[in-house]
Design a protein around this motif. Structure first.
Motif, short mmCIF file in Angstrom:
data_model
loop_
_atom_site.label_atom_id
_atom_site.label_comp_id
_atom_site.label_asym_id
_atom_site.label_seq_id
_atom_site.Cartn_x
_atom_site.Cartn_y
_atom_site.Cartn_z
N ASP A 118 0.81 -1.21 0.00
CA ASP A 118 0.00 0.00 0.00
C ASP A 118 0.85 1.26 0.00
O ASP A 118 0.39 2.33 -0.41
N THR A 119 2.10 1.15 0.45
CA THR A 119 2.97 2.32 0.57
C THR A 119 4.27 2.20 -0.20
O THR A 119 5.20 2.97 0.03
N GLY A 120 4.38 1.24 -1.12
CA GLY A 120 5.63 1.14 -1.85
C GLY A 120 5.65 0.06 -2.90
O GLY A 120 4.79 -0.83 -2.96
N LEU A 121 6.66 0.15 -3.76
CA LEU A 121 6.93 -0.84 -4.80
C LEU A 121 8.42 -1.13 -4.80
O LEU A 121 9.24 -0.21 -4.87
N THR A 122 8.77 -2.41 -4.72
CA THR A 122 10.16 -2.84 -4.85
C THR A 122 10.36 -3.46 -6.22
O THR A 122 9.61 -4.37 -6.61
N LEU A 123 11.37 -2.98 -6.94
CA LEU A 123 11.74 -3.52 -8.24
C LEU A 123 13.06 -4.25 -8.09
O LEU A 123 14.05 -3.66 -7.59
N PHE A 207 7.20 10.94 -2.31
CA PHE A 207 7.62 9.73 -3.00
C PHE A 207 9.14 9.67 -2.95
O PHE A 207 9.82 10.61 -3.37
N THR A 208 9.70 8.57 -2.43
CA THR A 208 11.14 8.43 -2.26
C THR A 208 11.65 7.28 -3.13
O THR A 208 11.07 6.19 -3.15
N ILE A 209 12.75 7.53 -3.84
CA ILE A 209 13.41 6.53 -4.67
C ILE A 209 14.76 6.23 -4.04
O ILE A 209 15.59 7.14 -3.90
N THR A 210 14.99 4.98 -3.64
CA THR A 210 16.27 4.60 -3.05
C THR A 210 16.78 3.33 -3.71
O THR A 210 16.00 2.50 -4.20
N SER A 211 18.10 3.18 -3.71
CA SER A 211 18.72 2.00 -4.29
C SER A 211 20.16 1.90 -3.82
O SER A 211 20.82 2.93 -3.62
N THR A 246 29.25 -13.36 -14.46
CA THR A 246 29.77 -14.72 -14.64
C THR A 246 28.76 -15.71 -14.08
O THR A 246 27.83 -15.32 -13.38
N PRO A 247 28.94 -17.00 -14.37
CA PRO A 247 27.99 -17.98 -13.79
C PRO A 247 27.90 -17.91 -12.27
O PRO A 247 26.85 -18.20 -11.70
N ASP A 248 28.99 -17.52 -11.61
CA ASP A 248 28.99 -17.44 -10.15
C ASP A 248 28.66 -16.05 -9.62
O ASP A 248 28.55 -15.86 -8.41
N SER A 249 28.50 -15.09 -10.51
CA SER A 249 28.30 -13.71 -10.06
C SER A 249 27.32 -12.98 -10.98
O SER A 249 27.72 -12.18 -11.84
N PRO A 250 26.03 -13.24 -10.83
CA PRO A 250 25.04 -12.47 -11.59
C PRO A 250 25.01 -11.02 -11.11
O PRO A 250 25.54 -10.70 -10.04
N LEU A 251 24.39 -10.16 -11.90
CA LEU A 251 24.20 -8.77 -11.50
C LEU A 251 22.81 -8.60 -10.93
O LEU A 251 21.81 -8.87 -11.60
N ASP A 252 22.74 -8.19 -9.67
CA ASP A 252 21.46 -7.94 -9.00
C ASP A 252 21.28 -6.44 -8.80
O ASP A 252 22.20 -5.76 -8.31
N VAL A 253 20.13 -5.93 -9.17
CA VAL A 253 19.80 -4.52 -9.01
C VAL A 253 18.47 -4.42 -8.29
O VAL A 253 17.52 -5.15 -8.62
N ARG A 254 18.40 -3.51 -7.34
CA ARG A 254 17.16 -3.29 -6.58
C ARG A 254 16.91 -1.80 -6.48
O ARG A 254 17.82 -1.01 -6.20
N VAL A 255 15.66 -1.42 -6.70
CA VAL A 255 15.23 -0.04 -6.52
C VAL A 255 13.92 -0.07 -5.73
O VAL A 255 13.03 -0.88 -6.03
N ASP A 256 13.83 0.79 -4.72
CA ASP A 256 12.61 0.88 -3.91
C ASP A 256 11.95 2.23 -4.13
O ASP A 256 12.61 3.27 -4.04
N TRP A 257 10.67 2.18 -4.42
CA TRP A 257 9.83 3.37 -4.45
C TRP A 257 8.90 3.31 -3.24
O TRP A 257 8.12 2.36 -3.09
N ASN A 258 8.98 4.29 -2.38
CA ASN A 258 8.10 4.34 -1.21
C ASN A 258 7.39 5.68 -1.19
O ASN A 258 7.96 6.71 -1.58
N TRP A 259 6.14 5.66 -0.75
CA TRP A 259 5.37 6.89 -0.73
C TRP A 259 4.58 7.05 0.56
O TRP A 259 4.26 6.09 1.25
N GLU A 260 4.33 8.32 0.84
CA GLU A 260 3.54 8.71 2.01
C GLU A 260 2.47 9.69 1.56
O GLU A 260 2.78 10.68 0.88
#
Length: 265
Positions: A118-123, A207-211, A246-260
């Motif tokens: 209700d207060t945010g979206l995680t990508l 609305f806050t964007i953090t990563s 690499t097979p042992d090291s994928p790239l992970d990216v996360r961004v959080d959108w939160n709102w009040e």
């Protein structure tokens, strides 16, 4: 597979696997936050983000040519034009996956997961290789509406970058780090402690964007919208500072959108 519709409290999200894995809509209490014309909303940038100089991808002793689609350059990767399949979908979460293919020369996958409250979206994004190492970047390109009906004025942007990547006449970083310039912007900024940006629609939403990523492109030129693009490296980063997957090291990216929700004035 058609659109995936997620809901949590007063928030609703539409994910479009058949349109390059894009987000077609994000509403809070019935108010749309994203532009709705074709090619906007919020699209994924992978396996690179921003411009790739002259579309040239060099890995080892071989150079590959990516399609030119932005002046003399290639922009925003290939995944936004590709086929996505649904891995899992619940009322408030969806995971979709794209298999990298021609013109990208390496076998691998891009997976996106969207988690709505209700207060945010995680990508979340994971870029993985089947076998051969390759450089990669990831991020998202939202088109936030400047004006929304409940707000008492246009959206306001606040962020405090450590520096700005100087942009050359070719729209690629020159390699120099400069003090942030005044807007308008189509520029990349560094935030070494992690991206943090704040949008305020007065009288409606904070609305806050953090990563954890360190780079963000701010694009303020469109009259109707602005973009805050948290991404895992600067434009042309596949050439200047490649992060190898690499097979042992994928790239992970996360961004959080939160709102009040803000009180109406």
């Amino acid at each position: 597979m058609g659109e995936i519709r997620l809901r949590a409290g007063g928030a609703a999200l539409i994910v479009a696997p058949d349109d390059g894995g894009a987000l077609h809509s994000l509403t809070v209490d019935g108010t749309e936050l994203l532009r709705q014309d074709p090619g906007t909303g919020c699209f994924v940038m992978a396996p690179w983000a921003g411009r790739l100089g002259l579309g040239e991808l060099t890995v080892g002793d071989r150079t590959y040519q990516m399609p030119i689609n932005n002046g003399p350059h290639s922009i925003h990767g290939t995944a936004r034009d590709g086929v996505w399949v649904v891995v899992e979908s619940t009322p408030s979460q969806a995971t979709i996956r794209h298999r990298l293919s021609d013109p990208w020369p390496f076998a691998g996958t891009v997976t996106q997961t969207f988690t709505l409250t209700d207060t945010g979206l995680t990508l979340r994004m994971r870029i993985a290789t089947d076998r051969d190492p390759f450089p990669a970047q990831g991020g998202w390109h939202p088109w936030f509406l400047r004006e929304v009906p409940p707000a008492t004025g246009p959206v306001q942007l606040d962020f405090d970058p450590a520096w700005q990547y100087e942009r050359g006449a070719d729209y690629l970083p020159t390699g120099r780090e400069i003090a942030p310039t005044p807007p308008p912007w189509d520029d990349c900024f560094a935030m070494p402690d992690g991206v943090a940006a704040h949008l305020t629609w007065p009288g409606f939403l904070a609305f806050t964007i953090t990563s954890p990523v360190h780079d963000v492109v701010i694009w303020t030129l469109p009259e109707e919208s602005l973009s805050v693009e948290a991404q895992s490296g600067p434009p042309n980063g596949l050439q200047t500072d490649p992060r190898m997957v690499t097979p042992d090291s994928p790239l992970d990216v996360r961004v959080d959108w939160n709102w009040e929700r803000l009180p109406h004035n």
